[in-house]
Design an enzyme around this catalytic site. Structure first.
Site, PDB file in Angstrom:
ATOM      1  N   GLY A  75      29.197  -6.482  -1.067  1.00 41.57           N
ATOM      2  CA  GLY A  75      30.006  -6.027  -2.195  1.00 41.57           C
ATOM      3  C   GLY A  75      29.764  -6.849  -3.451  1.00 41.57           C
ATOM      4  O   GLY A  75      30.363  -6.589  -4.497  1.00 41.57           O
ATOM      5  N   GLU A  87      27.093 -24.380  -0.129  1.00 43.21           N
ATOM      6  CA  GLU A  87      28.469 -24.623  -0.572  1.00 43.21           C
ATOM      7  C   GLU A  87      28.643 -26.116  -0.762  1.00 43.21           C
ATOM      8  O   GLU A  87      28.092 -26.904   0.016  1.00 43.21           O
ATOM      9  CB  GLU A  87      29.468 -24.119   0.481  1.00 43.21           C
ATOM     10  CG  GLU A  87      29.739 -22.644   0.358  1.00 43.21           C
ATOM     11  CD  GLU A  87      30.748 -22.105   1.365  1.00 43.21           C
ATOM     12  OE1 GLU A  87      31.264 -21.017   1.144  1.00 43.21           O
ATOM     13  OE2 GLU A  87      31.001 -22.776   2.374  1.00 43.21           O
ATOM     14  N   HIS A 146      25.454 -12.388   6.300  1.00 44.31           N
ATOM     15  CA  HIS A 146      25.258 -12.288   4.852  1.00 44.31           C
ATOM     16  C   HIS A 146      23.774 -12.335   4.458  1.00 44.31           C
ATOM     17  O   HIS A 146      23.281 -11.468   3.735  1.00 44.31           O
ATOM     18  CB  HIS A 146      25.984 -13.424   4.121  1.00 44.31           C
ATOM     19  CG  HIS A 146      27.462 -13.483   4.410  1.00 44.31           C
ATOM     20  ND1 HIS A 146      28.207 -12.375   4.661  1.00 44.31           N
ATOM     21  CD2 HIS A 146      28.325 -14.531   4.460  1.00 44.31           C
ATOM     22  CE1 HIS A 146      29.468 -12.729   4.867  1.00 44.31           C
ATOM     23  NE2 HIS A 146      29.567 -14.040   4.760  1.00 44.31           N
TER      24      HIS A 146
HETATM   25  O1  LIG Z   1      31.995 -15.266   5.306  1.00 42.68           O
HETATM   26  C1  LIG Z   1      32.076 -16.374   4.824  1.00 42.68           C
HETATM   27  O2  LIG Z   1      31.866 -16.515   3.504  1.00 42.68           O
HETATM   28  C2  LIG Z   1      32.339 -17.652   2.820  1.00 42.68           C
HETATM   29  C3  LIG Z   1      31.587 -17.688   1.512  1.00 42.68           C
HETATM   30  O3  LIG Z   1      31.916 -16.566   0.764  1.00 42.68           O
HETATM   31  P1  LIG Z   1      31.794 -16.607  -0.836  1.00 42.68           P
HETATM   32  O4  LIG Z   1      32.038 -15.216  -1.242  1.00 42.68           O
HETATM   33  O5  LIG Z   1      32.836 -17.569  -1.304  1.00 42.68           O
HETATM   34  O6  LIG Z   1      30.431 -17.103  -1.130  1.00 42.68           O
HETATM   35  C4  LIG Z   1      32.125 -18.917   3.600  1.00 42.68           C
HETATM   36  O7  LIG Z   1      32.765 -19.989   2.957  1.00 42.68           O
HETATM   37  C5  LIG Z   1      32.705 -18.759   4.988  1.00 42.68           C
HETATM   38  O8  LIG Z   1      32.390 -19.895   5.765  1.00 42.68           O
HETATM   39  C6  LIG Z   1      32.154 -17.546   5.680  1.00 42.68           C
HETATM   40  O9  LIG Z   1      32.890 -17.299   6.866  1.00 42.68           O
END
Ligand SMILES: O=C1O[C@H](COP(=O)(O)O)[C@@H](O)[C@H](O)[C@H]1O
Ligand SMILES: NC(=O)C1=CN([C@@H]2O[C@H](COP(=O)(O)OP(=O)(O)OC[C@H]3O[C@@H](n4cnc5c(N)ncnc54)[C@H](OP(=O)(O)O)[C@@H]3O)[C@@H](O)[C@H]2O)C=CC1
Length: 588
Positions: free
Chosen positions: A278, A313, A337
């Site tokens: 998305g 991150e 992802h």
């Molecule tokens: O699905 C997840 O995504 C987040 C990161 O999402 P974002 O949209 O903030 O980039 C991640 O922090 C998390 O560990 C994971 O489960």
């Protein structure tokens, strides 16, 4: 009187019709004249804004599909054979269509994701007039709460991109008035029956569409789907369920989950969310490739040397250690992802932008991928680190993580696609927590220019002179292409510059959150950005042998300090495939 089967109901009856329940199917009286037949994809029920304008596949969006649920589930098949489908449409009056209502139930409403993402996204959709005139939001969880307490909870966390806009407070008040709460257990059909009573009370006999968002830990998905589908499905209108990841831990558990879900729901009622699909830049990937002649011909092994999918991150798993330790970064980020982005990047041109055509191509490319080998993977785990008088915890310092945990918080992998387009091209993935920056991007590194006339001007490192196309998914969305050009002046000095489409400069308005787009699509019945079960299967088939090997061999991760660029092993991995990571410096 002729009768018709409706696939939506559990054992609910509409007071306005003589309806006899048959398991999940309701026999509706056919009243030719005042009632009209609803085809599989009829023009959608109009909500306050023209959804057509917002269709994510560029097509007019699908209708409130009263056929949702006709195929897939064993229950559905028991009653409606595919060849009979044409005849099984539900008859609904025009008036009813126009008077439809939408009820969105957020299951796990007391949780982190609901507060952080789902309620704010729903509010943003409401603010922007994308929800139907008649909608309501229900929170469901075990925590005891009144409607008022839910509203307070939502209002405290309703920080979203709308905050600074006109009338935000008024809109928020109006939104909150449509929010209700029902406390219940996740495995209690009785509690879901009570929820159903409340929903019916608010829906007041209208054609009701119901969306359940499962924002809960995965071990209770099936209980909730069972209870919701048996006791709180819509009797008239569609029932859809958004399922959050993780969809299992490996191929077997994912298949088991799919089997269980399909016992109660048809595949087209299940919306498996991968919120990266998305994101604006991920949506733009196909547009960039398929609508620009300058890119499409280059999209193969002939011109592309490597593709890099990078996620980092700058914070650790603080607060989510309990969940994370059972999954690790490969399951948390790579298998879903990054792999989804890879599939979109590498797929062949779909027949159309329809969900099934796009997903068919994604499955094909996933199934063409070479088995992932341990020698093409490195794993890491962050350790505590002090910097500038501040100390940052190591992964195993978290109380909920075992001290001897080998769970990777970082991984890098080289993947290959065994087809004629991509043979031999390394698709490098890198994902890590507690690194020096927060970033997600796709980097496309092109080959050297053959017989480069300007070779002399580049110095010895030709790699530095190759073109690179970068899609920066976040933060600060951008698409830029690194090119070589001449420094202005009388000499012949070459420079590396960027053709830069920086979103905030080109499009000053804010970019909607991924959850907004996906919620809107689920409401619209647009499935293109949701994961189909065979895609999921192919994704797990690729990663499961590797995950098992890592666990069986108890591979010790390479430790890296919190806030660093991650383990050096990632560089060796890239070097082994004759490439370099494109994100080596902050301004790259
Ligand atoms: O699905 C997840 O995504 C987040 C990161 O999402 P974002 O949209 O903030 O980039 C991640 O922090 C998390 O560990 C994971 O489960
Ligand atoms: N948080 C995030 O950023 C992301 C989360 N996800 C996924 O979304 C889903 C929800 O995440 P999140 O909100 O963080 O989860 P939470 O841990 O906050 O759980 C949500 C709610 O579920 C109930 N719950 C929690 N643990 C249990 C349990 N063991 N048994 C029964 N009920 C429980 C609690 O409600 P109550 O006690 O009131 O019933 C809780 O408020 C998960 O599947 C997660 O993996 C996906 C991407 C990102």
């Amino acid at each position: 009187m002729a009768t018709h089967l409706s696939p939506y109901s559990s054992t609910k009856f509409s007071s306005s019709h003589e309806i006899k329940a048959v398991s999940r199917f309701v026999v509706l009286p056919r009243k030719i004249g005042s009632l009209t037949r609803v085809p599989q994809y009829h023009p959608r029920i109009r909500t306050r804004k023209q959804f057509q304008l917002k269709s994510t596949n560029g097509h007019p969006l699908n209708a409130v599909s009263l056929q949702d649920g006709l195929d897939g589930s064993p229950l559905a098949r028991e009653h409606v054979r595919p060849q009979d489908r044409e005849d099984s449409s539900v008859f609904v009056s025009e008036a009813e269509k126009l008077e439809s209502t939408l009820s969105i139930t957020v299951v796990g409403a007391s949780g982190d994701l609901a507060k952080k993402k789902i309620f704010p996204a729903l509010f943003a959709l409401y603010y922007e007039d994308f929800l139907p005139e008649d909608f309501r939001v229900f929170g469901y969880a075990r925590t005891e709460m009144t409607d008022e307490e839910l509203r307070n909870m939502i209002s405290k966390t309703l920080t979203c991109r709308i905050d600074q806009r006109e009338n935000c407070e008024d809109k928020m008040d109006q939104f909150l008035k449509r929010c209700y709460y029902h406390a219940g257990q996740y495995n209690s059909e009785e509690d879901f029956s009570k929820l159903d009573d409340k929903l019916n009370e608010k829906e007041v006999g209208k054609l009701s569409n119901r969306l359940f968002y499962l924002s809960i830990p995965p071990n209770i998905f099936v209980d909730v789907v069972r209870c919701a589908s048996l006791r709180a499905s819509s009797t008239k209108g569609w029932t859809r369920v958004i399922v959050e990841k993780p969809f299992g831990r490996d191929l077997e558990s994912s298949r088991q989950l799919t089997r269980c879900l399909k016992h109660y729901l048809a595949e087209d009622q299940i919306f498996r969310i991968d919120h990266y699909l998305g994101k604006e830049l991920v949506e733009n990937l196909s547009v960039l490739r398929f609508s620009n002649l300058v890119f499409e011909p280059l999209w193969s092994r002939n011109y592309i040397r490597s593709v890099q999918l990078i996620f980092s991150e700058d914070f650790g798993t603080e607060g989510r250690g309990g969940y994370f330790d059972n999954y690790g970064i490969i399951r948390d980020i790579m298998q879903n992802h990054l792999l989804q982005i890879l599939a979109l990047f590498a797929m062949e041109t779909p027949v159309s932008l329809d969900a099934e055509d796009v997903r068919n191509e994604k499955v094909k490319v996933l199934r063409s991928m070479k088995q992932l080998e341990l020698e093409n993977v490195i794993v890491g785990q962050y350790k505590g680190h002090s910097k500038g008088g501040k100390s940052f915890p190591g992964y195993t310092d978290d109380q909920t993580v075992p001290k001897d945990s080998l769970t990777p918080t970082f991984a890098a992998a080289a993947l290959f696609i065994n087809n004629s387009r991509w043979d031999g091209v390394p698709f490098l993935m890198k994902a890590g927590k507690a690194l020096h920056t927060r970033r997600a991007e796709v980097r496309v590194q092109f080959r050297h220019v053959p017989g480069n006339l300007y070779r002399r001007n580049f110095g010895t490192d030709l790699d530095k002179a190759t073109n690179e196309l970068v899609l920066r998914v976040q933060p600060d969305e951008a698409i830029y292409l690194k090119i070589n050009n001449k420094v202005p002046g009388l000499g012949m000095r070459l420079d590396r510059s960027e053709l830069n489409l920086l979103y905030r400069a080109r499009y000053p308005r804010e970019i909607p959150d991924a959850y907004e787009r996906l919620l809107l699509d689920a409401i619209e019945g647009e499935r293109r950005l949701f994961i189909r079960s065979d895609e999921l299967d192919a994704a797990w088939a690729l990663f499961t042998p590797l995950l098992e090997e890592l666990e069986e061999k108890k591979i010790v991760p390479e430790f890296y300090p919190y806030g660093s660029r991650g383990p050096v092993g990632a560089h060796y991995l890239a070097a082994k495939h004759n490439v370099r990571w494109g994100d080596l410096t902050d301004d790259s």
